[in-house]
Design a protein around this motif. Structure first.
Motif, short mmCIF file in Angstrom:
data_model
loop_
_atom_site.label_atom_id
_atom_site.label_comp_id
_atom_site.label_asym_id
_atom_site.label_seq_id
_atom_site.Cartn_x
_atom_site.Cartn_y
_atom_site.Cartn_z
N LYS A 82 9.52 -6.87 -15.78
CA LYS A 82 10.03 -7.63 -16.77
C LYS A 82 9.05 -8.85 -16.74
N ILE A 83 8.17 -9.07 -15.69
CA ILE A 83 7.22 -10.33 -15.69
C ILE A 83 5.95 -9.69 -15.97
N ALA A 84 5.33 -9.78 -16.87
CA ALA A 84 4.00 -9.25 -17.40
C ALA A 84 3.00 -9.87 -16.51
N ALA A 85 2.95 -11.17 -16.13
CA ALA A 85 1.96 -11.94 -15.16
C ALA A 85 2.07 -11.52 -13.66
N SER A 86 3.03 -10.74 -13.47
CA SER A 86 2.99 -10.33 -11.81
C SER A 86 2.87 -9.04 -11.42
N GLU A 87 2.61 -8.50 -10.22
CA GLU A 87 2.61 -7.24 -9.90
C GLU A 87 3.04 -7.17 -8.34
N VAL A 88 3.94 -6.38 -8.16
CA VAL A 88 4.29 -6.03 -6.51
C VAL A 88 3.56 -5.22 -6.25
N VAL A 89 2.43 -5.59 -5.23
CA VAL A 89 1.48 -4.61 -4.56
C VAL A 89 1.79 -4.11 -3.24
N ALA A 90 2.91 -4.82 -2.83
CA ALA A 90 3.37 -4.34 -1.32
C ALA A 90 4.92 -5.08 -1.00
N ILE A 91 5.61 -3.95 -0.24
CA ILE A 91 7.13 -4.37 0.02
C ILE A 91 7.26 -4.06 1.55
N CYS A 92 8.25 -4.87 1.91
CA CYS A 92 8.59 -4.90 3.41
C CYS A 92 9.81 -5.05 3.69
N ASP A 93 10.52 -4.14 4.71
CA ASP A 93 11.76 -4.32 5.33
C ASP A 93 11.96 -3.60 6.50
N VAL A 94 12.85 -4.19 7.39
CA VAL A 94 13.02 -3.26 8.89
C VAL A 94 13.38 -1.95 8.76
N PHE A 95 13.99 -1.69 7.45
CA PHE A 95 14.19 0.01 7.41
C PHE A 95 13.36 0.71 6.57
N ASP A 96 12.63 1.48 7.37
CA ASP A 96 11.56 2.33 6.77
C ASP A 96 12.08 3.34 5.35
N GLU A 97 13.45 4.02 5.55
CA GLU A 97 13.79 4.68 4.56
C GLU A 97 14.06 3.74 3.21
N ARG A 98 14.40 2.61 3.58
CA ARG A 98 14.57 1.61 2.00
C ARG A 98 13.15 1.36 1.72
N VAL A 99 12.31 1.11 2.37
CA VAL A 99 10.88 0.95 1.91
C VAL A 99 10.39 1.89 1.33
N LYS A 100 10.65 3.02 1.64
CA LYS A 100 10.22 4.27 0.98
C LYS A 100 10.62 4.70 -0.34
N ALA A 101 12.16 4.27 -0.40
CA ALA A 101 12.92 4.50 -1.60
C ALA A 101 12.71 3.46 -2.71
N ILE A 102 12.24 2.29 -2.28
CA ILE A 102 11.94 1.19 -3.32
C ILE A 102 10.51 1.36 -3.90
N GLN A 103 9.51 1.75 -2.91
CA GLN A 103 8.17 2.20 -3.16
C GLN A 103 8.14 2.85 -4.36
N GLU A 104 8.77 4.07 -4.29
CA GLU A 104 8.85 5.11 -5.28
C GLU A 104 9.49 4.94 -6.34
N LYS A 105 10.62 4.24 -6.13
CA LYS A 105 11.57 3.74 -7.48
C LYS A 105 10.60 2.82 -8.25
N TYR A 106 10.03 1.89 -7.94
CA TYR A 106 9.08 1.04 -8.53
C TYR A 106 7.75 1.04 -8.51
N GLU A 107 7.26 2.16 -8.14
CA GLU A 107 5.82 2.54 -8.16
C GLU A 107 5.08 1.36 -7.40
N VAL A 108 5.39 1.13 -6.36
CA VAL A 108 4.62 0.02 -5.49
C VAL A 108 3.64 0.61 -4.44
N PRO A 109 2.46 0.27 -4.66
CA PRO A 109 1.49 1.01 -3.86
C PRO A 109 1.59 1.01 -2.48
N THR A 110 2.06 -0.06 -1.80
CA THR A 110 2.15 -0.04 -0.26
C THR A 110 3.56 -0.45 0.34
#
Length: 338
Positions: free
Chosen positions: A25-53
């Motif tokens: 929704k915010i054209a001036a931003s880009e999520v290039v990385a995400i972090c969480d203690v739960f690896d499964e959650r990281v992978k799910a959000i990464q895939e859902k929102y096309e986050v590179p790492t």
């Protein structure tokens, strides 16, 4: 157009909402990385929102990624360490409320943020960005209701989530309600009335679920506070309402502003079986969708332009100080002076 490269740490429901806003929704931003203690959650959000790492180690994310900013959406106990590390990395920082539950930690965070003063730091007091609350402040600043003298706030979660909230208390993920929900009311009291707390009396109880008392918590708490400039605030927090109900009223010397007196989901009235009814808002994510988006859009704009945000690290400290007075008064059942 230059985009602000953001790393988001903490991928619960609110963390995911921030990822969606930053990425979609915010054209001036880009999520290039995400972090969480739960690896499964990281992978799910990464895939859902096309986050590179994705990472399960915050230090690794800061070391490996070329970031402009971090959004910290984790449990409050982690805020100090994550903020200090982001300051050391010379990053812009958005952090969810509360800043901390310890005033000494707040002071330590303030010092690091001051050392990192070429970068933006702001806190997630999103109610200030809710269109209705923002309009109320604009009208106050134009003098439409004279001098604000009384702020009345009601912040209630629906009884449908009370078992979930109790479970989170047991796990240490939630804190007494004057801190968890009421920190927003403390911030708005200070914002609308333009002053800090002087003293307060609070009462209430664990009426619906007595187990909350085992955690120094309550399903209904109410406080009357006097501010240093002589104005007053009443704050009612709870988690046993018919639906999510957050209402505010600002009474001035020349008029009154009232926000969300009826927590309508939409403009429909239902006439059925002898009742006239309206659908209520289900949860806080639904109620504050626009506010969460607008606060994050404001943060990104501050990063790009260098404009200083209105919500500062000091608002986190001062709002916590007010919440501490309210909770202490509730626990001791007496007037507490700051």
């Amino acid at each position: 157009m230059k985009k602000v490269r953001v790393g988001v740490v903490g991928l619960g429901n609110l963390g995911e909402l921030h990822v969606r806003h930053l990425q979609d929704k915010i054209a001036a931003s880009e999520v290039v990385a995400i972090c969480d203690v739960f690896d499964e959650r990281v992978k799910a959000i990464q895939e859902k929102y096309e986050v590179p790492t994705g990472y399960t180690d915050y230090d690794e994310m800061l070391k490996k990624e070329d970031l402009d900013a971090v959004a910290i959406v984790t449990n409050v106990q982690t805020h100090k360490d994550l903020i200090i590390k982001a300051c050391d990395a010379k990053l812009n920082i958005f952090c969810e409320k509360p800043l901390s539950l310890d005033p000494e930690e707040c002071k330590a965070i303030e010092k690091k943020v001051e050392e990192n003063n070429t970068k933006i730091f702001t806190l997630g007091f999103m109610r200030r960005f809710d269109p209705s609350h923002a309009e109320a402040m604009e009208r106050i600043r134009r003098g439409e209701i004279g001098k604000p003298v009384l702020f009345k706030s009601t912040s209630l979660d629906g009884v449908s989530v009370i078992d979930e909230l109790l479970d989170k208390c047991k796990k240490g993920a939630f804190h007494p309600w004057f801190f968890e929900m009421g920190i927003h009311d403390c911030d708005l009291s200070r914002w609308f009335l333009g002053s800090e707390i002087s003293c307060a009396y609070a009462t209430g109880g664990a009426y619906v679920r007595e187990e909350f008392a085992d955690y120094d918590d309550y399903d209904n708490g109410i406080a009357l506070a006097t501010m240093e400039n002589g104005t007053c605030a009443t704050i009612h927090v709870g988690k046993a309402a018919a639906c999510s109900h957050v209402e505010a009223e600002i009474i001035g010397t020349k008029g009154t502003l009232r926000i969300n007196a009826i927590p309508r989901r939409n403009r429909m009235q239902i006439y059925k079986d002898g009742y006239i009814a309206e659908e209520g808002i289900v949860d806080f994510l639904e109620r504050w969708e626009d506010a969460f988006y607008l606060e994050m859009a404001n943060f990104i704009d501050c990063v790009l332009t260098g404009r200083k945000p209105e919500v500062t690290v000091y608002d986190g400290t001062k709002s916590l100080e007010m919440a501490i007075v309210l909770h202490k008064s509730y626990m001791e059942k007496r007037l507490i002076k700051k």
